[in-house]
Write an enzyme that holds these catalytic residues in place. Structure first.
Site, PDB file in Angstrom:
ATOM      1  N   ASP A 103      -9.504   3.689   6.423  1.00 21.99           N
ATOM      2  CA  ASP A 103      -8.295   2.877   6.580  1.00 21.99           C
ATOM      3  C   ASP A 103      -8.567   1.590   7.350  1.00 21.99           C
ATOM      4  O   ASP A 103      -7.754   0.662   7.307  1.00 21.99           O
ATOM      5  CB  ASP A 103      -7.210   3.674   7.321  1.00 21.99           C
ATOM      6  CG  ASP A 103      -6.381   4.510   6.365  1.00 21.99           C
ATOM      7  OD1 ASP A 103      -6.645   4.447   5.147  1.00 21.99           O
ATOM      8  OD2 ASP A 103      -5.476   5.239   6.826  1.00 21.99           O
ATOM      9  N   ASN A 147       0.835  -1.203   0.000  1.00 25.99           N
ATOM     10  CA  ASN A 147       0.000   0.000   0.000  1.00 25.99           C
ATOM     11  C   ASN A 147       0.867   1.249   0.000  1.00 25.99           C
ATOM     12  O   ASN A 147       0.527   2.261   0.597  1.00 25.99           O
ATOM     13  CB  ASN A 147      -0.995   0.016   1.172  1.00 25.99           C
ATOM     14  CG  ASN A 147      -0.323   0.153   2.529  1.00 25.99           C
ATOM     15  OD1 ASN A 147       0.670  -0.517   2.797  1.00 25.99           O
ATOM     16  ND2 ASN A 147      -0.866   1.004   3.389  1.00 25.99           N
TER      17      ASN A 147
END
Lengths: 352, 391
Positions: free
Chosen positions: B176, B101
């Site tokens: 998130d 990521n």
């Protein structure tokens, strides 16, 4: 070939299943259908309750039902669906339905949904309260605030998606009898709110909603709002963008000082950015590598250049024709998107 | 008991929460997860804590880092050096999944672009998690969770009635958190397909902004009417009454009343049969302030009405009756640790392996998996290509 092609999944809900559990399980089923599974759900003669859940499309149908049911098959269930459940590879069911129908028969991989592992009657909203998520959002001077939409149900739907696939992987690996995965809204939300709970154990003051004093918050700008979001490393670039010399004063010199003087800081930054439009904020954030976010409405996002270039939206194909656009599954798989299937018409045929 | 991802090895470039929590979940499901850091780059989460927390657990493994990285092994390789990059590619060749990521372009600049990794392993499953997706005009936009609430449509739908949009903020950072619940399932779907048809080789681009939009998907269909649903505070059209009311002991109590329970509410409050919703709302607020939260919640529950006092993180950690079944576990020294979003095994969660120190397993992983001899490992360590830590 889609990844879940050949896998058959059924959604079954007991007569007393809470709306939140139907929303959660339906989202799980929608994701599995997009990935290629054949997903069926039981629908009574008067129509699925989700067909009456707001908001509604221009044509008057439930947008919630259309979004959650695209690509599925609506079927009429027998009075006792146990055998039908057993004939599938996977099932999504609420805990009440599970207790009612899944006592004896050999079961497939199952995701069993409940509001909480124990406790009384609950709603998405009261589970948000129990999880601490409600306490985090909003102004400290006002009541706690829920997140928009069905985040409590849908996050549990994501949890059930991953859990059910784990059970299907075990089944395919030939690892004994299929497993049952237990998913509840409260545990999923607590898992999501983990930082607050862990901070609550080790710190005197666990996080709570900070409103106008928050480091990250929404500020007004020329044609709407933007989310002020930044890390300590972004501070010099943010000061440069805002261009107010007062940001260099002692009271904003450190992270701790900025937290201490959050309200004054937010007011200065808002004043400094207020003449910019959201489009300008987007360009400036991109050029300066700042994580600022213009606040877009769903209607505006349907025209968003980034989303359009990524092919995010697909039409919802209702029985009576196309009715608006909806986001597709948020993954590009080997360069391709999964187009959602048509929204099922009211089930009329008893399942054979 | 066998675990779903037994036999699956993951090279994990995941950091902070979106990436690292996804691979932690995959580790819980049985994958062999190898967290890759570098002598010149650590997971930034090693240095993060909440506002008022010290770095519990020591400077390398604070509590937050531990929760997102338990169950993994940790190695440290300098990918900017050719021999470091070569070692990473050897690992890719002997693994099944690569997860990252990073900001878009970082792996490419390190010479670990998708094509190179596929040459090292044609069957590799590449999962890339990013804020805005791998391509598109805003792909390079830096985003943290709450940025995505704004640009994804969720902030627009969150807020007090008549007020501005609201984001979940730094302490929750909602987008998130949820991405791991989806991205882990995406990896499982690719793994399931591989088990079924014997082929691997998938490139999976998971976009957090799109997930945020997906979780308000119905709002897009309704938006075609020309006006998006307005912010409505805690009220929702599905229920007759929903809101927070202040109890006599100063707590907020969340209450949801279905249409069918209005009669029971009226009986509890002593309002007229045909009282308007606004009247019921005012009567409920007055009634709530007349006793402590526990008493009022009990009375509402007994009438079949959903009610709960709003709890803070501190309330939850302090406990009383346990609030969770599987969301948290306890470390050997008694600290809470994030555990599982669902329960698949009847046994309670145990931390199979604590989060690794930087480079704790470099030597073992390079020897056992990548096939390096001890002399090569020592030489690379001496040259600063890798970091080894006694573990």
């Amino acid at each position: 070939m889609k990844p879940l092609e050949g896998i058959r999944v059924i959604e079954v809900y007991g007569p007393d299943a809470a709306l939140a559990l139907r929303l959660a399980g339906s989202l799980t089923g929608r994701i599995l259908a997009d990935l290629g599974a054949q997903v069926s759900f039981g629908e009574p003669p008067e129509g699925d309750v989700l067909r009456r859940v707001p908001p509604f499309t221009a044509g008057g149908g439930s947008a919630t039902f259309a979004f959650l049911s695209a690509g599925k098959h609506a079927i009429r269930l027998p009075d006792d669906p146990a055998q039908l459940i057993a004939a599938h590879d996977g099932a999504i069911i609420d805990a009440g339905g599970f207790a009612r129908w899944c006592g004896q028969a050999a079961l497939p991989a199952m995701a069993v949904l409940s509001m909480a592992s124990h406790g009384a009657h609950a709603s998405e909203f009261t589970v948000l309260a129990l999880s601490g998520v409600l306490d985090i959002v909003g102004d400290p001077e006002r009541e706690p605030l829920r997140l928009g939409g069905h985040q409590a149900a849908y996050s549990a739907g994501l949890s059930a998606f991953t859990g059910l696939l784990a059970a299907l992987c075990l089944a395919r690996a030939g690892a004994g009898a299929p497993r049952t995965v237990h998913v509840n809204l409260l545990d999923t939300l607590l898992w999501i709110n983990w930082k607050s709970v862990i901070a609550g154990q080790v710190a005197a003051n666990s996080p709570s909603r900070q409103g106008r004093a928050a480091e990250w918050q929404v500020l007004g700008c020329a044609d709407g709002w933007l989310a002020l979001v930044y890390q300590a490393t972004d501070w010099p670039a943010l000061c440069d963008l805002v261009g107010d010399p007062r940001l260099h004063e002692e009271r904003f010199a450190t992270v701790a000082a900025r937290r201490e003087n959050g309200r004054e800081l937010a007011a200065l930054i808002e004043a400094g950015l207020s003449h910019h439009t959201r489009d300008e904020i987007r360009s400036l954030a991109l050029a300066r590598r700042l994580p600022l976010g213009p606040v877009w409405s769903p209607a505006e996002l349907l025209q968003d250049r980034h989303y359009l270039s990524r092919g995010v939206f697909f039409p919802a194909i209702m029985p009576e024709g196309a009715a608006g656009m909806m986001p597709s599954l948020p993954v590009v798989w080997n360069g391709a998107r999964f187009a959602p299937g048509p929204v099922p018409a009211l089930a009329t045929v008893q399942h054979a | 008991m066998r675990k779903p991802l037994e036999g699956c090895r993951i090279v994990d470039f995941g950091i902070i929460t979106a990436g690292a929590a996804t691979s932690a979940l995959l580790a819980d499901l049985g994958a062999d997860v190898i967290k890759v850091e570098s002598p010149t780059y650590r997971d930034p989460f090693r240095a993060w804590s909440s506002d008022s927390m010290s770095l519990e657990g020591g400077p390398e493994c604070p509590a937050f880092f531990r929760s997102n990285n338990r169950g993994k092994r940790g190695i440290s390789i300098d990918l900017k050096q050719p021999r470091g990059r070569e070692a990473a590619l050897r690992l890719v060749g002997r693994s099944h999944v690569v997860l990252d990521n990073f900001s878009r372009g970082v792996l490419e600049r390190l010479g670990l672009d998708a094509e190179t990794m596929r040459r090292a392993n044609p069957d590799i499953i590449l999962l890339s998690i990013s804020g805005q997706g791998a391509a598109g005009p805003d792909a390079k936009q830096i985003s943290y969770g709450s940025t995505l609430e704004a640009v994804g449509g969720l902030a627009w739908l969150t807020g007090y009635a008549g007020g501005p949009p609201v984001v979940s903020g730094r302490d929750l950072n909602y987008p998130d958190q949820i991405v791991s619940l989806f991205a882990a399932g995406v990896v499982l779907a690719a793994w399931l397909q591989r088990q079924g048809v014997g082929m691997g080789g998938a490139a999976l681009d998971v976009c957090q902004r799109e997930l945020t939009s997906f979780l308000v998907g119905e709002a897009f269909l309704a938006a075609e009417e020309g006006e998006a649903p307005a912010r409505s505070g805690n009220a929702v059209p599905e229920f007759a009454v929903q809101g927070c009311y202040r109890s006599g002991d100063g707590l907020w109590v969340a209450v949801t009343v279905e249409e069918a329970a209005l009669h029971a509410l009226g009986a509890l409050l002593g309002t007229a049969e045909d009282a308007a919703l606004a009247t019921l709302d005012a009567a409920l607020a007055a009634w709530m302030s007349g006793a402590d939260a526990a008493t009022r919640v009990a009375a509402l529950s007994a009438s079949g009405i959903a009610a709960a006092a709003v709890r803070s993180g501190g309330d939850l950690a302090a406990g009383g009756a346990p609030s969770w079944d599987h969301a948290f576990g306890v470390t050997p020294e008694g600290a809470l640790i994030k555990a599982l979003p669902f329960r698949i095994d009847p046994a309670p969660f145990t931390m199979a392996r604590d989060a690794p120190a930087v480079g704790q397993h470099t030597a073992a992983v390079l020897h056992e998996i990548a096939g390096y001899e001890e002399a090569e490992i020592l030489d690379m360590a001496a040259r600063g290509i890798i970091e080894c830590r006694e573990g």
